[in-house]
Design a protein around this motif. Structure first.
Motif, mmCIF file in Angstrom:
data_model
loop_
_atom_site.group_PDB
_atom_site.id
_atom_site.type_symbol
_atom_site.label_atom_id
_atom_site.label_comp_id
_atom_site.label_asym_id
_atom_site.label_seq_id
_atom_site.Cartn_x
_atom_site.Cartn_y
_atom_site.Cartn_z
ATOM 1 N N GLN A 184 58.391 47.513 177.156
ATOM 2 C CA GLN A 184 57.791 48.503 176.243
ATOM 3 C C GLN A 184 56.871 49.444 177.019
ATOM 4 O OE1 GLN A 184 56.257 45.357 173.683
ATOM 5 N NE2 GLN A 184 57.479 46.132 171.979
ATOM 6 N N GLN A 185 56.054 48.873 177.897
ATOM 7 C CA GLN A 185 55.136 49.699 178.682
ATOM 8 C C GLN A 185 55.919 50.681 179.566
ATOM 9 O OE1 GLN A 185 51.646 49.672 178.414
ATOM 10 N NE2 GLN A 185 52.037 51.593 179.505
ATOM 11 N N LEU A 214 57.270 53.593 177.715
ATOM 12 C CA LEU A 214 56.189 54.571 177.500
ATOM 13 C C LEU A 214 55.949 55.375 178.763
ATOM 14 C CD1 LEU A 214 53.167 52.932 175.612
ATOM 15 C CD2 LEU A 214 54.819 54.606 174.770
ATOM 16 N N LEU A 248 54.425 54.753 170.618
ATOM 17 C CA LEU A 248 53.976 53.361 170.504
ATOM 18 C C LEU A 248 54.639 52.685 169.297
ATOM 19 C CD1 LEU A 248 52.102 51.299 171.836
ATOM 20 C CD2 LEU A 248 50.300 52.020 170.259
ATOM 21 N N GLY A 287 49.229 42.128 170.544
ATOM 22 C CA GLY A 287 48.892 43.519 170.854
ATOM 23 C C GLY A 287 49.166 43.902 172.304
ATOM 24 N N ARG A 288 49.523 42.914 173.157
ATOM 25 C CA ARG A 288 49.846 43.248 174.562
ATOM 26 C C ARG A 288 51.322 43.594 174.664
ATOM 27 N NH1 ARG A 288 48.606 38.687 177.228
ATOM 28 N NH2 ARG A 288 50.597 38.715 178.325
ATOM 29 N N LEU A 289 51.602 44.787 175.181
ATOM 30 C CA LEU A 289 52.992 45.232 175.231
ATOM 31 C C LEU A 289 53.774 44.419 176.254
ATOM 32 C CD1 LEU A 289 52.606 49.133 175.134
ATOM 33 C CD2 LEU A 289 53.185 47.589 173.240
ATOM 34 N N HIS A 290 55.053 44.211 175.971
ATOM 35 C CA HIS A 290 55.978 43.633 176.945
ATOM 36 C C HIS A 290 56.176 44.656 178.072
ATOM 37 C CE1 HIS A 290 59.948 42.392 178.529
ATOM 38 N NE2 HIS A 290 59.650 41.170 178.056
ATOM 39 N N GLU A 329 60.289 43.434 166.977
ATOM 40 C CA GLU A 329 58.956 43.124 166.436
ATOM 41 C C GLU A 329 58.306 41.948 167.157
ATOM 42 O OE1 GLU A 329 61.633 43.629 164.509
ATOM 43 O OE2 GLU A 329 61.137 44.963 162.832
ATOM 44 N N ILE A 340 58.313 51.816 170.070
ATOM 45 C CA ILE A 340 58.662 50.707 170.969
ATOM 46 C C ILE A 340 58.250 49.349 170.397
ATOM 47 C CG2 ILE A 340 58.647 51.993 173.148
ATOM 48 C CD1 ILE A 340 55.778 50.876 173.510
ATOM 49 N N THR A 341 57.479 49.349 169.309
ATOM 50 C CA THR A 341 57.085 48.070 168.719
ATOM 51 C C THR A 341 57.883 47.744 167.455
ATOM 52 O OG1 THR A 341 55.368 49.223 167.477
ATOM 53 C CG2 THR A 341 54.703 48.192 169.559
ATOM 54 N N SER A 370 55.938 42.250 171.667
ATOM 55 C CA SER A 370 54.556 42.325 172.154
ATOM 56 C C SER A 370 53.824 41.052 171.737
ATOM 57 C CB SER A 370 53.847 43.562 171.608
ATOM 58 O OG SER A 370 54.033 43.645 170.225
#
Ligand code: FES
Length: 484
Positions: A81-82, A85, A175, A75-78, A69, A178-179, A72
């Protein structure tokens, strides 16, 4: 925890995963085995990856704990995480938080040492992290990409631009996965919820002489103990054949058969109540082999079945076997065996049943606690939350046992952490529903890994005899096969 100071008293016996999931409601950290085998509960403690399901919470005193949790930023993904995706490294998603946190520990350590990350490093770091869906290569590529390697995601060469078929499409709920926002059944909690456990047979084949639940009923914190005598409708379930008792009264036919179910204030009390249920058996010979089961002297598993131990016999015939074998230069006659195979989905079975007419305000909750998955489940009928492979069959089977019409039951399909065929036959859904209607409270039935392995049907072991005829040039002329 995730850069927020947390002050919480914990007993020495409490694990970090319990504090994160139960006390802090950070349910992005998942539990697959609770014994440090699968790695899906991995978080970072002072930068080191630990399996939180066996990490004593008190050891984290004064330490910096990172969970999915916290990855990110506004709201900007690590980058990890990106990359997960981009590479489609997220499928059922139950393992994803653990994989990402393990990878983050590796990347941070390498970066602090000024070293590049190699594929070997990633394979070593992930050696105790299971994923049953992705096949790992997409995960490894994603981690390489996040470490700065130029690893292009797989894009098929075929496909028409603008058309869906042949084009990579993002998994619609990737999404959330991954968050840490993705919720599997065990991540739900309802006001007033009770915790359920099942008394198992523990013997493979036996006649039941008596079941005594009086002591369990008297235990403080126990709300209900049900046996076969308390089933209002059909006491059987099954997908292929409806012959599996919901709660056994006369006989048990395998070690995982259910005798009684308990709902209590918490899981520890429910587990203690099981120890107080006294069941007496007259043990019978076990039938453990399909070929032996067909012998005339075999013990009958279901005495009432007209075909004895035979469930089904399917014959397939085509062509002239005798002519085929006569024209063969070689005949190979062999018997092969395959073992029983466990699906090993990483999310153990979990069902939550909510009784018809449930009102959370009675238990100090709010009406909008009912909001699930962005929609509002009204709970005007018995509602089951479950990651199911066949929710309509679940609904019908729950309704049959409750003795109500199918449209008096609603199944809300939550995310499912793998199934692979192993979540088709059901029991927990029905047990949770019986207890919820009896107690008029939400009831969660979560299996331990050991219970899951013991209870759910497997891919069957097979014995296959094959007699194959062929010419010297390699052309097959006949095949006769018998599969048990
Ligand atoms: Fe890894 Fe399903 S995506 S277990």
């Amino acid at each position: 925890v995730n850069d927020v100071a947390v002050d919480i008293d914990v007993p020495e016996s409490r694990y970090l995963s319990d504090v994160l999931r139960e006390d802090l409601r950070l349910t992005g950290t998942k539990i697959g085995c609770a014994e440090a085998e699968c790695g899906i509960c991995t978080v970072l403690v002072d930068g080191t990856a630990v399996v939180s399901c066996v990490f004593p919470a008190f050891k984290a005193q004064g330490a910096r704990v990172e969970t999915i949790e916290g990855l990110s930023n506004n709201g900007r993904l690590h980058a990890l995480q990106q990359a997960f995706l981009d590479h489609g490294a997220v499928q059922c998603g139950i393992c994803t938080p653990g994989l990402i946190m393990t990878a983050k520990g590796l990347l941070d350590t390498k970066s602090a040492a000024g070293e590049a990350v190699t594929e070997d490093d990633i394979r070593t770091a992930l050696k105790d992290s299971y994923c049953r869906c992705t096949g790992y290569q997409s995960v490894i590529n994603a981690i390489l990409q996040a470490s700065g390697e130029d690893v292009a995601p797989y894009i098929p060469e075929t496909g028409t631009p603008g058309m869906a078929v042949g084009q990579p499409r993002p998994n619609p709920n990737a999404l959330a996965k991954i968050t840490g926002d993705a919720r599997f059944t065990d991540d739900y909690r309802f006001p007033g919820m009770l915790y359920a456990r099942t008394k198992r047979a523990g013997v493979p084949h036996a006649r039941i002489l008596s079941i005594d639940t009086a002591a369990a009923m008297r235990l403080d914190g126990v709300h209900s103990v049900l046996t076969h005598e308390d089933i209002p409708g059909r006491n059987a379930h099954g997908v292929v054949s409806v012959d599996w008792p919901v709660l056994c009264g006369r006989k048990v036919r395998y070690v995982g058969d259910a005798i009684a179910i308990v709902a209590a204030d918490n899981d520890e009390i429910a587990a203690a109540a099981l120890q107080l249920i006294d069941v007496r058996y007259e043990e019978l010979p076990a039938v453990t082999d399909a070929i032996d089961a067909l012998k005339p002297e075999a013990t009958l598993v279901h005495e009432e079945r007209p075909d004895g131990n035979l469930l089904k016999h399917i014959k397939v015939r085509k062509g002239d076997l005798d002519r085929g074998f006569a024209s063969a230069d070689v005949i190979v006659d062999q018997t092969y065996r395959t073992p029983t195979t466990e699906h090993l989905f990483l999310e153990p079975e979990c069902s939550i049943a909510v009784p018809a007419g449930y009102d959370p305000t009675i238990f100090g909750g709010r009406r909008d606690d009912l909001a699930v998955r962005g929609d509002t489940a009204k709970h005007d009928k018995t509602t089951i939350y479950v990651g199911s492979q066949i929710p309509y069959s679940d609904r019908d089977q729950v309704a049959a046992t409750l003795g109500v019409a199918p449209d008096a039951v609603r199944v809300v399909a939550t995310l499912m952490g793998g199934g692979f065929g192993g979540k088709e036959d059901i029991a927990g859904q029905i047990h949770a529903a019986l207890l919820a209607e009896e107690t008029q409270r939400p009831v969660k039935m979560l299996y331990s890994r050991q219970e899951s392995l013991m209870v759910h049907p497997k891919r069957h072991a097979t014995v296959i005899r094959m007699r194959t005829g062929a010419t010297r040039e390699g052309k097959l002329t006949a095949l006769e096969a018998t599969l048990y």
